[in-house]
Design a protein around this motif. Structure first.
Motif, PDB file in Angstrom:
ATOM      1  N   CYS A  49      42.730  43.391  55.638  1.00 42.69           N
ATOM      2  CA  CYS A  49      42.065  43.851  54.423  1.00 42.69           C
ATOM      3  C   CYS A  49      41.409  45.220  54.585  1.00 42.69           C
ATOM      4  O   CYS A  49      41.313  45.988  53.620  1.00 42.69           O
ATOM      5  CB  CYS A  49      41.016  42.820  53.985  1.00 42.69           C
ATOM      6  SG  CYS A  49      41.736  41.251  53.416  1.00 42.69           S
TER       7      CYS A  49
ATOM      8  N   SER B   3      39.214  48.513  42.455  1.00 42.04           N
ATOM      9  CA  SER B   3      39.404  47.079  42.671  1.00 42.04           C
ATOM     10  C   SER B   3      38.095  46.328  42.756  1.00 42.04           C
ATOM     11  O   SER B   3      38.049  45.116  42.582  1.00 42.04           O
ATOM     12  CB  SER B   3      40.219  46.858  43.948  1.00 42.04           C
ATOM     13  OG  SER B   3      39.517  47.390  45.068  1.00 42.04           O
TER      14      SER B   3
ATOM     15  N   TYR C   2      39.125  40.672  48.137  1.00 43.32           N
ATOM     16  CA  TYR C   2      39.964  40.801  49.316  1.00 43.32           C
ATOM     17  C   TYR C   2      39.632  39.632  50.245  1.00 43.32           C
ATOM     18  O   TYR C   2      38.489  39.483  50.683  1.00 43.32           O
ATOM     19  CB  TYR C   2      39.704  42.125  50.022  1.00 43.32           C
ATOM     20  CG  TYR C   2      40.129  43.346  49.234  1.00 43.32           C
ATOM     21  CD1 TYR C   2      41.307  44.009  49.534  1.00 43.32           C
ATOM     22  CD2 TYR C   2      39.345  43.836  48.191  1.00 43.32           C
ATOM     23  CE1 TYR C   2      41.701  45.131  48.822  1.00 43.32           C
ATOM     24  CE2 TYR C   2      39.724  44.949  47.468  1.00 43.32           C
ATOM     25  CZ  TYR C   2      40.900  45.596  47.783  1.00 43.32           C
ATOM     26  OH  TYR C   2      41.281  46.697  47.073  1.00 43.32           O
TER      27      TYR C   2
ATOM     28  N   CYS D  41      46.245  40.075  53.944  1.00 41.62           N
ATOM     29  CA  CYS D  41      45.127  40.193  53.014  1.00 41.62           C
ATOM     30  C   CYS D  41      45.575  39.712  51.646  1.00 41.62           C
ATOM     31  O   CYS D  41      46.581  40.192  51.103  1.00 41.62           O
ATOM     32  CB  CYS D  41      44.646  41.646  52.927  1.00 41.62           C
ATOM     33  SG  CYS D  41      43.214  41.868  51.831  1.00 41.62           S
TER      34      CYS D  41
ATOM     35  N   ILE E  31      44.841  39.680  47.852  1.00 43.70           N
ATOM     36  CA  ILE E  31      44.124  40.427  46.823  1.00 43.70           C
ATOM     37  C   ILE E  31      44.285  39.661  45.520  1.00 43.70           C
ATOM     38  O   ILE E  31      45.396  39.550  44.995  1.00 43.70           O
ATOM     39  CB  ILE E  31      44.671  41.857  46.689  1.00 43.70           C
ATOM     40  CG1 ILE E  31      44.621  42.571  48.042  1.00 43.70           C
ATOM     41  CG2 ILE E  31      43.895  42.642  45.643  1.00 43.70           C
ATOM     42  CD1 ILE E  31      45.295  43.922  48.048  1.00 43.70           C
TER      43      ILE E  31
ATOM     44  N   LYS F  25      41.152  52.660  51.570  1.00 44.58           N
ATOM     45  CA  LYS F  25      40.369  52.353  50.386  1.00 44.58           C
ATOM     46  C   LYS F  25      40.399  53.539  49.421  1.00 44.58           C
ATOM     47  O   LYS F  25      40.469  54.702  49.842  1.00 44.58           O
ATOM     48  CB  LYS F  25      38.925  52.027  50.770  1.00 44.58           C
ATOM     49  CG  LYS F  25      38.798  50.832  51.717  1.00 44.58           C
ATOM     50  CD  LYS F  25      39.353  49.560  51.075  1.00 44.58           C
ATOM     51  CE  LYS F  25      39.229  48.375  52.029  1.00 44.58           C
ATOM     52  NZ  LYS F  25      39.795  47.140  51.454  1.00 44.58           N
TER      53      LYS F  25
END
Length: 377
Positions: free
Chosen positions: A86, A103, A109, A170, A172, A191
């Protein structure tokens, strides 16, 4: 006087009788008529049962109109598992109005294991089988609409095996609210951070060898979340063969109002075209590694309504079945009887032979048939 008026009224009503009664002494029955009657009654019973099953069934009616609602927000429901940790991936939405939706506004996450357990793998196979049948037989979508909120959940079941496995992926999941314009939801390395000219991702801090955008889409839908509805990308799994690989999904979203006897919901249908390629700048294949879902909204809105046959229409069809079979079988029986009588009549005429005359001694002939004599012993 009152009695006389009553008799006149009764006489007038009798004259208006459209169904005159025939005395039983004038009615002739036959074996052929009884056979035809049995066939007619059996056919009527079968067609009545079939018609009643049609009356109990419902169908979906589709109506199209221009979508005039552009001020509201569009909800995107997401549940995607990427085969990277993540801290290495970021997801966000950038629309044509240069509006970025991070997000953090609605997505979570969660560390997960990318490989599915046997029970989860069986669920995915079943979902992919349903998807393949839906592509071949579009009428099955009506069955899914009618069974919404009533069928089993389409969510991935929890793991039933050892939960102490080390997370290597990860998950999402969550939902985002975006403007009702074309946009791009993407998951890539690093990110997301705001940028004056758009947005950027902190990809420089991630080792290139750890890139792995193998992913599984457990759920992706637009609009109100309706349990039981299977969307085109549910159950999709893609395995990356290279670190620098881009997966693209081009989605056309159609606003849909669903009205059934069970639910009323504002949801969205969509069609999708997939493309994947390896990023190789030396070979002229430019781009960014990641998962990109480019969506666009249709200007048309579809209203799907579940309809049922009204009782008066069922009654009219039932009367048509009964009256039509009675008339048809009566006509066929009359025609068949007429043909049989003609054939039998010809057969009798052909088998009849006249008896020769017997001459008398005086020259006259006897044209009469000989009488039968009863011999008594």
């Amino acid at each position: 006087m009152r009695r006389l008026n009553r008799k006149k009224t009764l006489s007038l009503v009798k004259e208006l009788d459209a169904f005159p009664k025939i005395p039983d002494s004038y009615v002739e029955t036959s074996a052929s008529g009884g056979t035809v009657s049995l066939i007619a009654f059996t056919t009527m019973a079968l067609l009545t049962i079939m018609e009643f099953s049609v009356y109990q069934d419902t169908w979906m009616k589709y109506e199209y109109e221009v979508d005039k609602d552009f001020s509201s927000k569009l909800r995107i429901n997401i549940d995607i598992t990427v085969a990277m940790k993540c801290q290495y991936v970021g997801a966000d939405v950038l629309d044509l109005a240069e509006t970025m939706v991070a997000s953090a506004d609605g997505l979570s996450y969660e560390p997960a294991v990318f490989d599915l357990s046997p029970q989860q793998r069986e669920w995915q196979r079943m979902l992919q089988l349903i998807q393949s049948r839906l592509q071949e037989e579009h009428s099955l979508q009506d069955v899914i609409f009618k069974s919404a909120f009533k069928s089993a959940s389409t969510a991935l079941p929890p793991r039933e095996d050892d939960s102490s496995l080390t997370p290597d992926a990860c998950r999402i999941h969550g939902h985002l609210y975006v403007n009702k314009v074309a946009g791009n939801f993407h998951i890539t390395v690093g990110k997301a951070i705001p940028h004056p000219r758009g947005h950027a991702h902190l990809a420089a801090l991630v080792n290139h060898d750890s890139y792995n955008f193998s992913h599984r889409i457990d759920h992706l839908s637009f609009g109100e979340l309706v349990p039981g509805i299977i969307n085109p990308l549910d159950g999709t799994e893609k395995i990356a063969v290279d670190h620098n690989q881009m997966f693209q999904y081009f989605i056309t979203v159609v606003p849909t109002k669903l009205h059934t006897y069970k639910i009323s919901a504002d949801t969205h249908q969509f069609s999708v075209t997939e493309r994947e390629r390896i990023i190789n700048h030396a070979a002229g294949s430019h781009g960014i590694s990641g998962i990109f879902m480019k969506y666009d909204l249709s200007s048309l809105m579809v209203t799907v309504t579940e309809e049922h046959m009204p009782f008066w229409q069922f009654f009219v069809r039932l009367c048509g079945i009964i009256g039509g079979i009675f008339s048809t079988t009566g006509m066929l029986h009359g025609i068949g009887k007429f043909i049989v009588e003609i054939i039998c009549c010809r057969f009798r005429l052909g088998s009849y032979k006249p008896v020769h005359s017997v001459p008398f001694e005086d020259g006259h002939t006897d044209n009469h048939l000989p009488l039968l004599e009863n011999n008594t012993h």
